[in-house]
Design a protein around this motif. Structure first.
Motif, short mmCIF file in Angstrom:
data_model
loop_
_atom_site.label_atom_id
_atom_site.label_comp_id
_atom_site.label_asym_id
_atom_site.label_seq_id
_atom_site.Cartn_x
_atom_site.Cartn_y
_atom_site.Cartn_z
N MET A 195 0.84 -1.19 0.00
CA MET A 195 0.00 0.00 0.00
C MET A 195 0.88 1.24 0.00
SD MET A 195 -2.86 1.21 2.79
CE MET A 195 -3.91 -0.20 2.42
N PRO A 196 0.59 2.23 -0.84
CA PRO A 196 1.38 3.48 -0.82
C PRO A 196 1.36 4.12 0.56
CG PRO A 196 -0.01 3.40 -2.77
CD PRO A 196 -0.42 2.25 -1.90
N GLU A 197 2.54 4.56 0.99
CA GLU A 197 2.66 5.22 2.28
C GLU A 197 2.81 6.72 2.06
OE1 GLU A 197 5.57 3.22 4.78
OE2 GLU A 197 5.09 1.28 3.90
N LEU A 198 3.08 7.46 3.13
CA LEU A 198 3.11 8.92 3.03
C LEU A 198 3.98 9.44 1.89
CD1 LEU A 198 3.33 11.42 5.99
CD2 LEU A 198 4.76 11.70 3.97
N PRO A 199 5.22 8.96 1.72
CA PRO A 199 6.05 9.51 0.63
C PRO A 199 5.45 9.30 -0.76
CG PRO A 199 7.42 8.37 2.22
CD PRO A 199 6.00 8.03 2.57
N GLU A 200 4.83 8.14 -0.98
CA GLU A 200 4.23 7.89 -2.28
C GLU A 200 3.03 8.81 -2.52
OE1 GLU A 200 6.88 5.19 -1.22
OE2 GLU A 200 4.98 5.02 -0.16
N VAL A 201 2.20 8.99 -1.49
CA VAL A 201 1.02 9.85 -1.64
C VAL A 201 1.45 11.31 -1.82
CG1 VAL A 201 -1.14 10.60 -0.58
CG2 VAL A 201 -0.39 8.23 -0.33
N GLU A 202 2.46 11.73 -1.08
CA GLU A 202 2.95 13.09 -1.23
C GLU A 202 3.56 13.31 -2.62
OE1 GLU A 202 4.06 17.05 -0.58
OE2 GLU A 202 2.56 15.77 0.38
N THR A 203 4.24 12.31 -3.15
CA THR A 203 4.79 12.40 -4.50
C THR A 203 3.68 12.55 -5.53
OG1 THR A 203 6.72 11.07 -3.88
CG2 THR A 203 6.21 11.22 -6.23
N VAL A 204 2.60 11.77 -5.37
CA VAL A 204 1.46 11.89 -6.27
C VAL A 204 0.83 13.28 -6.15
CG1 VAL A 204 -0.86 11.03 -6.76
CG2 VAL A 204 0.98 9.42 -6.32
N ARG A 205 0.70 13.77 -4.93
CA ARG A 205 0.14 15.12 -4.73
C ARG A 205 0.96 16.17 -5.46
NH1 ARG A 205 0.60 19.79 -2.57
NH2 ARG A 205 2.72 19.33 -1.88
N ARG A 206 2.27 16.09 -5.34
CA ARG A 206 3.13 17.07 -6.00
C ARG A 206 3.04 16.97 -7.52
NH1 ARG A 206 8.73 17.40 -2.37
NH2 ARG A 206 7.69 17.74 -0.36
N GLY A 207 2.80 15.77 -8.02
CA GLY A 207 2.65 15.63 -9.46
C GLY A 207 1.32 16.16 -9.97
N LEU A 208 0.27 15.98 -9.18
CA LEU A 208 -1.06 16.42 -9.59
C LEU A 208 -1.29 17.91 -9.38
CD1 LEU A 208 -3.31 13.57 -8.11
CD2 LEU A 208 -2.86 13.99 -10.52
N SER A 209 -0.66 18.47 -8.36
CA SER A 209 -0.95 19.85 -7.95
C SER A 209 -0.88 20.87 -9.07
CB SER A 209 -0.02 20.24 -6.80
OG SER A 209 -0.26 21.57 -6.39
N LEU A 269 -4.95 21.29 -3.51
CA LEU A 269 -4.77 19.85 -3.38
C LEU A 269 -3.80 19.59 -2.23
CD1 LEU A 269 -5.47 17.04 -4.54
CD2 LEU A 269 -3.37 17.20 -5.90
N GLY A 270 -4.33 19.04 -1.16
CA GLY A 270 -3.51 18.79 0.02
C GLY A 270 -3.38 17.30 0.30
N ARG A 271 -2.79 17.01 1.44
CA ARG A 271 -2.61 15.62 1.86
C ARG A 271 -2.73 15.56 3.37
NH1 ARG A 271 0.85 13.34 4.57
NH2 ARG A 271 2.35 15.05 4.33
N ARG A 272 -3.40 14.54 3.87
CA ARG A 272 -3.44 14.24 5.30
C ARG A 272 -3.16 12.77 5.44
NH1 ARG A 272 -2.60 13.95 10.11
NH2 ARG A 272 -4.08 14.54 11.78
N SER A 273 -2.03 12.43 6.07
CA SER A 273 -1.60 11.05 6.17
C SER A 273 -1.49 10.44 4.77
CB SER A 273 -2.58 10.26 7.06
OG SER A 273 -2.17 8.93 7.23
N LYS A 274 -2.25 9.39 4.49
CA LYS A 274 -2.20 8.73 3.18
C LYS A 274 -3.39 9.13 2.30
CE LYS A 274 -0.08 4.77 5.52
NZ LYS A 274 -0.17 3.32 5.84
N TYR A 275 -4.06 10.23 2.64
CA TYR A 275 -5.22 10.69 1.89
C TYR A 275 -4.89 11.94 1.10
CZ TYR A 275 -7.77 7.59 5.06
OH TYR A 275 -8.20 6.50 5.76
#
Length: 283
Positions: free
Chosen positions: A1-15, A53-59
């Motif tokens: 399951m993607p963890e915080l770094p993976e979700v944050e990486t996706v957020r930075r790509g989508l933002s 577009l933000g992130r909280r934990s893995k969301y």
């Protein structure tokens, strides 16, 4: 399951693609994933502008100008893929619809964001932005490990009341949000702490050292684009590379990389998950 770094990486790509853009059309291709989608999800998303577009934990959290927030969890195999938008020197045309493309958002800037999830353990929900912190998925989360409220004083006091193994304590999302199996293994190896040690029995000074180590491991992983294990990809389809820096995870039987250590990496099972560690330098 993607963890915080993976979700944050996706957020930075989508933002840069979605922030400030309006959802011209939302195509919802099934009734739900892990849970049913909210009522009238397509209608509520279509026409909405993404303010942030933000992130909280893995969301992932997309604040909309309609006063609602779209909550996205990638699950085991979920991916947010961008097409029709220039990413750096490359332009990704819209691909043909794929079997597991469950939610497709066409933005008014020409970009398309597709949520693809072969295993369907991902999730999406909509809630009033003003009530986001009271949402059932968000209200149970502890502090963000890269935020100011996560510090040595807090972690020391919290762990001093935990008789569970330190690995289980760090995986508790109510203690610290976003840590998963991979990065807890890496953190404990750098800290020299055995994963089965009872959290409350670890000396306060050693517990406090976990905070900067957690920050370092997560920051390094984010800069590497996360860890590409199984299904994870960044939003532009590229791989993450932190897995090439793993000290213990997935390295059973290999030599420990700690300078001067002659031990080998072992694997045990804790709460149904594989734990990797060095018995010689983790005490």
């Amino acid at each position: 399951m993607p963890e915080l770094p993976e979700v944050e990486t996706v957020r930075r790509g989508l933002s840069p693609v979605v922030e400030g853009a309006r959802i011209a059309r939302a195509d919802i291709r099934r009734d739900g994933l892990r849970w049913p989608f909210p009522e009238r999800m397509a209608d509520r998303l279509t026409g909405a502008r993404v303010l942030r577009l933000g992130r909280r934990s893995k969301y992932l959290l997309a604040d909309l100008d309609t006063g609602e927030t779209l909550i996205i969890h990638l699950g085991m195999s979920g991916r947010m893929l961008i097409s029709g938008h220039r990413l750096g020197a490359f332009h990704h045309d819209h691909p043909a619809p794929a079997k597991h493309d469950h939610v497709v958002l066409d933005m008014d800037n020409g970009a398309r964001v597709t949520f693809n999830d072969p295993r369907r353990f991902g999730a999406m929900d909509l809630c009033p932005t003003a009530a986001l912190h009271d949402h059932k998925l968000i209200r149970v989360l502890g502090p963000e490990p890269l935020g100011n409220s996560f510090n040595g004083t807090y972690l020391n006091a919290t762990l001093s009341r935990r008789n569970s193994p330190i690995k289980a304590a760090l995986l508790d999302q109510g203690i610290v949000a976003g840590l998963g199996n991979i990065y807890v293994c890496e953190v404990l190896h750098r800290a020299g702490i055995h994963p089965a040690r009872k959290a409350a029995r670890i000396a306060p000074a050693r517990r406090a050292t976990l905070v900067p180590i957690i920050r370092d491991v997560l920051s390094e992983a984010i800069e590497s684009g996360g860890s590409s294990l199984r299904d994870y990809r960044q939003a532009d389809g590229d791989l993450g590379y932190f897995q090439h820096s793993f000290r213990v995870y997935g390295r059973e039987g290999e030599p420990c990389v700690t300078q001067g250590c002659t031990g080998k990496i072992r694997r045990i099972t804790q709460s149904g998950r594989s734990t990797f560690y060095c018995a010689q330098c983790q005490r």
